[in-house]
Scaffold this active site. Structure first.
Site, mmCIF file in Angstrom:
data_model
loop_
_atom_site.group_PDB
_atom_site.id
_atom_site.type_symbol
_atom_site.label_atom_id
_atom_site.label_comp_id
_atom_site.label_asym_id
_atom_site.label_seq_id
_atom_site.Cartn_x
_atom_site.Cartn_y
_atom_site.Cartn_z
ATOM 1 N N GLY A 64 0.818 -1.203 0.000
ATOM 2 C CA GLY A 64 0.000 0.000 0.000
ATOM 3 C C GLY A 64 0.855 1.257 0.000
ATOM 4 N N ASP A 65 0.209 2.391 0.272
ATOM 5 C CA ASP A 65 0.908 3.680 0.253
ATOM 6 C C ASP A 65 2.044 3.723 1.270
ATOM 7 O OD1 ASP A 65 -0.723 4.717 -1.758
ATOM 8 O OD2 ASP A 65 -2.240 5.353 -0.322
ATOM 9 N N GLY A 66 1.860 3.054 2.419
ATOM 10 C CA GLY A 66 2.902 3.042 3.445
ATOM 11 C C GLY A 66 4.164 2.338 2.974
ATOM 12 N N GLU A 70 7.953 4.021 2.476
ATOM 13 C CA GLU A 70 9.196 3.526 3.071
ATOM 14 C C GLU A 70 10.293 3.364 2.029
ATOM 15 O OE1 GLU A 70 8.806 0.634 6.642
ATOM 16 O OE2 GLU A 70 7.131 0.140 5.311
ATOM 17 N N LYS A 210 0.184 18.427 -10.613
ATOM 18 C CA LYS A 210 1.053 17.710 -11.547
ATOM 19 C C LYS A 210 2.249 17.188 -10.761
ATOM 20 C CE LYS A 210 -0.176 20.465 -15.619
ATOM 21 N NZ LYS A 210 0.346 21.347 -16.707
ATOM 22 N N ASP A 213 5.767 19.374 -11.696
ATOM 23 C CA ASP A 213 5.746 20.825 -11.938
ATOM 24 C C ASP A 213 6.569 21.615 -10.920
ATOM 25 O OD1 ASP A 213 4.157 20.500 -9.718
ATOM 26 O OD2 ASP A 213 2.415 21.578 -10.506
ATOM 27 N N GLU A 270 1.051 7.147 6.836
ATOM 28 C CA GLU A 270 1.791 6.831 8.058
ATOM 29 C C GLU A 270 1.737 8.021 9.004
ATOM 30 O OE1 GLU A 270 3.387 3.704 8.493
ATOM 31 O OE2 GLU A 270 2.201 3.305 6.690
#
Length: 290
Positions: A64-66, A70, A210, A213, A270
């Protein structure tokens, strides 16, 4: 022969990715690529050594995003100078969603092996980097309070159900924001600082965002009535973009955010530091397989 490191979180999402390891090894092997496996734990201190000793030319985050957060920090702090890929296998995979990686595994693997990459910006708070979002305020702690079994069973719906239960406890906070030298004082419920336009599984939240950018996008939900807040939520859920009626929307390279209440930030899913936050954009900081 190309060499890649696959770093997988065995418990992210519904914990099913580990059942696909044989499939993953074969998909790379049949394309003439040597795939090294690394299983995440509470600490990833040995990962840089594994990457260097293996001679891996890239690292793929499966989680996932966590997990992605890391690995981004390891690549940056260890100055590994290799590209990163993302296999979505967590409850929330906002940055992978923004890149359109979900559901295109075969094409994505082909692009990884042909070296199709893109340089993207990162955010930095102190010595910590984030790839997609930093936030604080009401509801930003929901991801850490949802029961793991409920999250595995219901996915993102578990967050929505928890959020509904939080409505009676909504309290506004006075925020002071400095964005590239401009100062703003606002009373609001929460803010998000984003790199892409996908936040908490919703697309087109930050319509101007974006990932290359050289700026981060800041959205603060101003204090408003519950009906207005629900209308704003409906706009977010619809994916059509949000009006700025009850939202302060800024773009800048550098931010400093403080509040009149003790608030802990959330960074890429997190728990982060307490406010005040000093946030800067790191342009074209990391190379990502796309």
């Amino acid at each position: 022969m190309k060499r890649l490191m696959l770093v997988y979180n065995p418990v992210s999402g519904n914990a099913s990715f580990k059942q696909r390891l044989d499939e993953m090894v074969w998909k790379f092997q049949e394309r003439g690529c040597m795939l090294y496996l690394y299983r995440t734990a509470k600490e990833l201190q040995t990962l840089p050594l594994y990457i260097r000793e293996s001679g891996a030319e890239g690292v793929i985050a499966a989680g996932g995003d966590g997990t992605v957060h890391e690995i981004v920090n390891i690549i940056m702090k260890e100055e590994l100078n290799i590209p990163m890929g993302i296999f979505s296998s967590g409850t929330s995979n906002d940055f992978a969603t923004h890149l359109g990686l979900a559901g295109r595994l075969e094409n994505y693997i082909d692009n990884i092996l042909t070296g199709r990459t893109r340089w993207i910006d990162l955010g930095r708070i102190g010595e910590e980097y984030f790839i997609n979002v930093a936030s604080a305020g009401v509801m930003t702690n929901i991801a850490h309070e949802v029961d793991v079994r409920l999250k595995n069973a219901l996915g993102k719906m578990a967050y929505y159900l928890k959020g509904i239960g939080e409505l009676p406890r909504f309290r506004s906070v006075k925020f002071i924001i400095e964005a590239d030298g401009e100062r703003y004082e606002e009373e609001g419920f929460l803010f998000v600082l984003v790199n892409s336009d996908v936040v908490a599984g919703f697309s087109n939240v930050a319509a101007k965002a974006k990932i290359d950018d050289g700026k981060l996008d800041f959205l603060l939900v101003r204090k408003c009535s519950i009906p207005d807040l629900m209308a704003l939520t409906a706009e977010i859920v619809s994916g059509r973009g949000i009006s700025e009626k009850n939202v302060l929307y800024l773009q800048a390279k550098h931010f400093r955010i403080s509040a009149d209440t003790l608030l802990q930030s959330d960074v890429d899913g997190e728990l982060g530091t307490f406010l005040p936050l000093t946030v800067e954009t790191v342009p074209r900081a990391i190379e990502v397989f796309v």
